[in-house]
Design an enzyme around this catalytic site. Structure first.
Site, mmCIF file in Angstrom:
data_model
loop_
_atom_site.group_PDB
_atom_site.id
_atom_site.type_symbol
_atom_site.label_atom_id
_atom_site.label_comp_id
_atom_site.label_asym_id
_atom_site.label_seq_id
_atom_site.Cartn_x
_atom_site.Cartn_y
_atom_site.Cartn_z
ATOM 1 N N SER A 117 0.827 -1.205 0.000
ATOM 2 C CA SER A 117 0.000 0.000 0.000
ATOM 3 C C SER A 117 0.860 1.254 0.000
ATOM 4 O O SER A 117 1.949 1.279 0.596
ATOM 5 C CB SER A 117 -0.872 -0.010 1.258
ATOM 6 O OG SER A 117 -1.411 1.274 1.486
ATOM 7 N N TYR A 141 -1.593 0.110 10.301
ATOM 8 C CA TYR A 141 -1.861 -0.524 9.007
ATOM 9 C C TYR A 141 -0.648 -0.400 8.076
ATOM 10 O O TYR A 141 -0.136 -1.394 7.553
ATOM 11 C CB TYR A 141 -3.101 0.118 8.358
ATOM 12 C CG TYR A 141 -3.232 -0.220 6.900
ATOM 13 C CD1 TYR A 141 -3.600 -1.495 6.497
ATOM 14 C CD2 TYR A 141 -2.970 0.729 5.907
ATOM 15 C CE1 TYR A 141 -3.695 -1.818 5.154
ATOM 16 C CE2 TYR A 141 -3.065 0.419 4.571
ATOM 17 C CZ TYR A 141 -3.422 -0.851 4.197
ATOM 18 O OH TYR A 141 -3.503 -1.169 2.859
ATOM 19 N N LYS A 145 2.285 -3.235 6.512
ATOM 20 C CA LYS A 145 2.649 -3.404 5.097
ATOM 21 C C LYS A 145 4.163 -3.263 4.939
ATOM 22 O O LYS A 145 4.784 -3.994 4.169
ATOM 23 C CB LYS A 145 1.914 -2.370 4.240
ATOM 24 C CG LYS A 145 0.411 -2.583 4.190
ATOM 25 C CD LYS A 145 0.081 -3.793 3.351
ATOM 26 C CE LYS A 145 -1.305 -4.309 3.592
ATOM 27 N NZ LYS A 145 -1.654 -5.487 2.801
HETATM 28 N N1 UFG Z 1 -13.088 10.896 2.571
HETATM 29 C C1 UFG Z 1 -14.012 11.841 2.929
HETATM 30 N N2 UFG Z 1 -15.214 11.419 3.408
HETATM 31 C C2 UFG Z 1 -15.538 10.093 3.542
HETATM 32 C C3 UFG Z 1 -14.578 9.126 3.168
HETATM 33 C C4 UFG Z 1 -13.358 9.563 2.693
HETATM 34 O O1 UFG Z 1 -13.767 13.037 2.826
HETATM 35 O O2 UFG Z 1 -16.644 9.780 3.999
HETATM 36 C C5 UFG Z 1 -11.778 11.334 2.037
HETATM 37 C C6 UFG Z 1 -10.633 10.824 2.896
HETATM 38 O O3 UFG Z 1 -10.325 11.748 3.901
HETATM 39 C C7 UFG Z 1 -9.520 10.618 1.872
HETATM 40 C C8 UFG Z 1 -10.240 10.406 0.540
HETATM 41 O O4 UFG Z 1 -11.599 10.777 0.775
HETATM 42 O O5 UFG Z 1 -8.726 11.748 1.784
HETATM 43 C C9 UFG Z 1 -10.198 8.972 0.138
HETATM 44 O O6 UFG Z 1 -10.601 8.199 1.254
HETATM 45 P P1 UFG Z 1 -10.718 6.601 1.221
HETATM 46 O O7 UFG Z 1 -11.068 6.143 2.588
HETATM 47 O O8 UFG Z 1 -11.592 6.185 0.092
HETATM 48 O O9 UFG Z 1 -9.255 6.165 0.838
HETATM 49 P P2 UFG Z 1 -7.903 6.440 1.617
HETATM 50 O O10 UFG Z 1 -7.033 7.247 0.722
HETATM 51 O O11 UFG Z 1 -8.082 6.918 2.993
HETATM 52 O O12 UFG Z 1 -7.500 4.932 1.773
HETATM 53 C C10 UFG Z 1 -6.687 4.245 0.913
HETATM 54 C C11 UFG Z 1 -7.235 2.847 0.704
HETATM 55 C C12 UFG Z 1 -7.419 2.186 2.040
HETATM 56 C C13 UFG Z 1 -6.111 2.197 2.766
HETATM 57 C C14 UFG Z 1 -5.576 3.607 2.858
HETATM 58 C C15 UFG Z 1 -4.257 3.687 3.487
HETATM 59 O O13 UFG Z 1 -8.458 2.915 0.028
HETATM 60 O O14 UFG Z 1 -7.875 0.875 1.863
HETATM 61 O O15 UFG Z 1 -5.480 4.183 1.564
HETATM 62 O O16 UFG Z 1 -3.305 3.304 2.584
HETATM 63 F F1 UFG Z 1 -6.272 1.732 4.011
#
Ligand code: UFG
Length: 330
Positions: A117, A141, A145
């Site tokens: 990741s 997490y 990784k």
């Molecule tokens: N976000 C919002 N509102 C929400 C959900 C997400 O504003 O309800 C924002 C988050 O803050 C983030 C972006 O949208 O900045 C994307 O969020 P996701 O949760 O879809 O994805 P992340 O980038 O946080 O997560 C990704 C992977 C995860 C992994 C993470 C850490 O999808 O599975 O990176 O590597 F855990």
């Protein structure tokens, strides 16, 4: 050729299983269904309901099958959960991989493609972030990784097990059939939440921070279509089998979209309003996470084909619209 797919009933795993079958591979899926759904798998695929922390069962599976390679999708992935329950993450993401590598070593299986990741980078110091960026995660997490990648390195040095670690950016989209797609329980990912809001399953989406140093104040991510992601596992595995060189690659597109751009695109595709509220920042979220993709292009000759935002969002919408309850359990 026979491939063991651990965590194959999850979101990325189930899409990769389809690609493997399409490419003529024989597949055995090993999954404890703690996060995955058996319904996401074709009916005729060989499925074992098992935990990687059950070494006796693993031993039995390796005794009964001669695997040419392993693809591991079994990790837990929620940052927030990893900070509440670190022992669960070390057990599921580190000890389980150790069990898998031990079984591979005992049975002379020398090839593994591993789901890593971009979270290993922590808060990136430069964008796009390349594979040489320091591993500097601030959550359990990402730490699991990073440990896994280092473990793989030593299992190569010592036992000759060759691995490719694929550092995913944001997996998104769904199979074009609309039959399988993204389903987590609980759902925390942006795109499913946006579409669940469009379907009226949620009243609004909370944008986690509008005061980041980005073009519109919201966080920016590099979304990679799950079909591209699946195909790159097969390519990496084939390259490992032919050339036997362990490696680490970013898997992204090199292009980032903000939360507001995702919501706007979803409004256009669905024709629905999708109400938003402004929430506070979420722990551990970098402002921007975009992949440098030079290495994977050069060394694997790989380029994404399905990862333009429109295709990602349309395939995802097709899945959510047709399966508002996911696989029926959410
Ligand atoms: N976000 C919002 N509102 C929400 C959900 C997400 O504003 O309800 C924002 C988050 O803050 C983030 C972006 O949208 O900045 C994307 O969020 P996701 O949760 O879809 O994805 P992340 O980038 O946080 O997560 C990704 C992977 C995860 C992994 C993470 C850490 O999808 O599975 O990176 O590597 F855990």
């Amino acid at each position: 050729m026979k491939i063991l797919v651990t965590g194959g009933a999850g979101y990325v795993g189930s899409h990769a299983v389809r690609e493997l079958l399409k490419n003529g591979y024989e597949v055995v899926v090993y999954d404890n269904l703690s996060r995955g759904f058996q319904e996401s798998l074709p009916k005729d695929v060989k499925f074992i309901n098992g935990d990687l922390n059950n070494p006796e069962l693993l031993e039995h599976v390796f005794n009964s099958n001669k695997f040419d390679a392993v693809i591991d999708f079994s990790g837990h992935l929620e940052v927030e959960e990893s900070m509440r329950n670190p022992e669960k993450f070390y057990l599921n993401n580190v000890i389980s991989l150790l069990n898998l590598l031990k079984a591979m070593h005992n049975h002379n299986v020398k090839t593994i493609v591993y789901s890593s990741s971009a979270s290993v980078y922590g808060q990136p110091k430069e964008i796009p972030v390349s594979e040489t960026h320091v591993n500097d995660t601030n959550n359990v997490y990402g730490e699991t990784k990073a440990i896994a990648e280092r473990m793989l390195k030593f299992f190569d040095n010592i036992y000759g097990i060759k691995s490719v670690s694929l550092r995913y950016f944001n997996a998104a989209g769904a199979d074009s059939s609309g039959e399988i797609g993204e389903a987590h329980n609980p759902e925390t990912h942006l795109i499913p939440i946006v579409f669940n809001t469009a379907l009226g399953k949620r009243q609004h989406i909370s944008i986690y921070g509008t005061d980041y140093q980005t073009k519109d104040g919201t966080t920016i991510r590099d979304y990679i279509h799950v079909k591209d992601l699946s195909q790159v596992h097969i390519l990496a595995m084939e390259r490992l089998l032919s050339e036997g060189k362990s490696n680490v690659f970013n898997v992204g597109t090199g292009k980032g979209y903000s939360v507001k751009e995702i919501v706007e695109t979803a409004r256009k595709i669905t024709g629905n309003e999708i109400p938003t509220i402004i929430g506070s920042r979420r722990f551990g979220d970098p402002a921007e996470l975009v992949a440098h993709v030079g290495k994977i292009k050069k060394e694997l000759g790989w380029e994404p084909r399905y990862s333009d935002l429109k295709t990602i969002m349309e395939t995802s919408w097709k899945w959510h619209k047709n399966h508002p309850a996911g696989y029926g359990k959410i």
